[in-house]
Design a protein around this motif. Structure first.
Motif, PDB file in Angstrom:
ATOM      1  N   VAL A 138       0.838  -1.207   0.000  1.00 28.59           N
ATOM      2  CA  VAL A 138       0.000   0.000   0.000  1.00 28.59           C
ATOM      3  C   VAL A 138       0.871   1.254   0.000  1.00 28.59           C
ATOM      4  O   VAL A 138       0.591   2.227  -0.701  1.00 28.59           O
ATOM      5  CB  VAL A 138      -0.966  -0.014   1.202  1.00 28.59           C
ATOM      6  CG1 VAL A 138      -1.591   1.346   1.420  1.00 28.59           C
ATOM      7  CG2 VAL A 138      -2.042  -1.058   0.985  1.00 28.59           C
ATOM      8  N   ASN A 139       1.950   1.238   0.778  1.00 29.35           N
ATOM      9  CA  ASN A 139       2.845   2.396   0.785  1.00 29.35           C
ATOM     10  C   ASN A 139       3.498   2.596  -0.576  1.00 29.35           C
ATOM     11  O   ASN A 139       3.641   3.737  -1.035  1.00 29.35           O
ATOM     12  CB  ASN A 139       3.921   2.229   1.857  1.00 29.35           C
ATOM     13  CG  ASN A 139       3.378   2.511   3.230  1.00 29.35           C
ATOM     14  OD1 ASN A 139       2.427   3.254   3.377  1.00 29.35           O
ATOM     15  ND2 ASN A 139       3.991   1.921   4.228  1.00 29.35           N
ATOM     16  N   ASN A 140       3.903   1.521  -1.228  1.00 32.81           N
ATOM     17  CA  ASN A 140       4.500   1.638  -2.559  1.00 32.81           C
ATOM     18  C   ASN A 140       3.503   2.192  -3.566  1.00 32.81           C
ATOM     19  O   ASN A 140       3.848   3.041  -4.393  1.00 32.81           O
ATOM     20  CB  ASN A 140       5.028   0.293  -3.034  1.00 32.81           C
ATOM     21  CG  ASN A 140       6.320  -0.085  -2.362  1.00 32.81           C
ATOM     22  OD1 ASN A 140       7.036   0.771  -1.866  1.00 32.81           O
ATOM     23  ND2 ASN A 140       6.614  -1.360  -2.339  1.00 32.81           N
ATOM     24  N   MET A 141       2.268   1.735  -3.513  1.00 34.47           N
ATOM     25  CA  MET A 141       1.253   2.242  -4.444  1.00 34.47           C
ATOM     26  C   MET A 141       0.970   3.719  -4.193  1.00 34.47           C
ATOM     27  O   MET A 141       0.784   4.493  -5.126  1.00 34.47           O
ATOM     28  CB  MET A 141      -0.042   1.431  -4.310  1.00 34.47           C
ATOM     29  CG  MET A 141       0.069   0.024  -4.858  1.00 34.47           C
ATOM     30  SD  MET A 141       0.485  -0.015  -6.605  1.00 34.47           S
ATOM     31  CE  MET A 141      -0.989   0.675  -7.322  1.00 34.47           C
ATOM     32  N   THR A 142       0.940   4.116  -2.931  1.00 32.60           N
ATOM     33  CA  THR A 142       0.697   5.518  -2.609  1.00 32.60           C
ATOM     34  C   THR A 142       1.821   6.401  -3.126  1.00 32.60           C
ATOM     35  O   THR A 142       1.574   7.488  -3.667  1.00 32.60           O
ATOM     36  CB  THR A 142       0.545   5.695  -1.092  1.00 32.60           C
ATOM     37  OG1 THR A 142      -0.511   4.856  -0.638  1.00 32.60           O
ATOM     38  CG2 THR A 142       0.232   7.129  -0.725  1.00 32.60           C
ATOM     39  N   LEU A 143       3.068   5.947  -2.973  1.00 30.61           N
ATOM     40  CA  LEU A 143       4.190   6.723  -3.498  1.00 30.61           C
ATOM     41  C   LEU A 143       4.169   6.785  -5.021  1.00 30.61           C
ATOM     42  O   LEU A 143       4.582   7.787  -5.608  1.00 30.61           O
ATOM     43  CB  LEU A 143       5.514   6.123  -3.025  1.00 30.61           C
ATOM     44  CG  LEU A 143       5.951   6.546  -1.633  1.00 30.61           C
ATOM     45  CD1 LEU A 143       7.208   5.795  -1.238  1.00 30.61           C
ATOM     46  CD2 LEU A 143       6.193   8.030  -1.576  1.00 30.61           C
ATOM     47  N   MET A 144       3.687   5.743  -5.694  1.00 32.68           N
ATOM     48  CA  MET A 144       3.619   5.784  -7.150  1.00 32.68           C
ATOM     49  C   MET A 144       2.526   6.730  -7.625  1.00 32.68           C
ATOM     50  O   MET A 144       2.661   7.354  -8.676  1.00 32.68           O
ATOM     51  CB  MET A 144       3.375   4.385  -7.717  1.00 32.68           C
ATOM     52  CG  MET A 144       4.595   3.515  -7.669  1.00 32.68           C
ATOM     53  SD  MET A 144       4.474   2.009  -8.644  1.00 32.68           S
ATOM     54  CE  MET A 144       3.112   1.165  -7.884  1.00 32.68           C
ATOM     55  N   GLU A 145       1.448   6.859  -6.861  1.00 33.38           N
ATOM     56  CA  GLU A 145       0.354   7.738  -7.279  1.00 33.38           C
ATOM     57  C   GLU A 145       0.685   9.201  -7.049  1.00 33.38           C
ATOM     58  O   GLU A 145       0.274  10.060  -7.821  1.00 33.38           O
ATOM     59  CB  GLU A 145      -0.924   7.375  -6.522  1.00 33.38           C
ATOM     60  CG  GLU A 145      -1.523   6.066  -6.971  1.00 33.38           C
ATOM     61  CD  GLU A 145      -2.721   5.662  -6.147  1.00 33.38           C
ATOM     62  OE1 GLU A 145      -3.050   6.371  -5.176  1.00 33.38           O
ATOM     63  OE2 GLU A 145      -3.329   4.632  -6.472  1.00 33.38           O
TER      64      GLU A 145
END
Length: 72
Positions: free
Chosen positions: A48-55
């Protein structure tokens, strides 16, 4: 992502161990189940943290830049 895959395999093995020992009534099985669930929750947290940083990369990198004191 070799590290995440191996953690999922360990958690999956824990679920199998719980399923096998729960039938026999061993007391360790509850602890193994709790550890397996925590491992899977930790993996979900990282994803979830990785997806948030990508967005929104600017928000994440701004926070990291504020933490660093060496100016790099």
């Amino acid at each position: 992502m070799a590290g995440g895959d191996s953690l999922v395999m360990v958690a999956y093995y824990g679920f199998y161990y719980f399923s096998y020992t729960a039938e026999q009534g061993k007391g360790v099985s509850g602890c193994v189940l709790a550890i397996s669930v925590c491992v899977l929750l930790g993996i979900a947290f990282i994803f979830v943290n990785n997806m948030t940083l990508m967005e929104s990369p600017s928000a994440g990198w701004r926070c990291i830049a504020l933490i660093r004191t060496d100016g790099i």
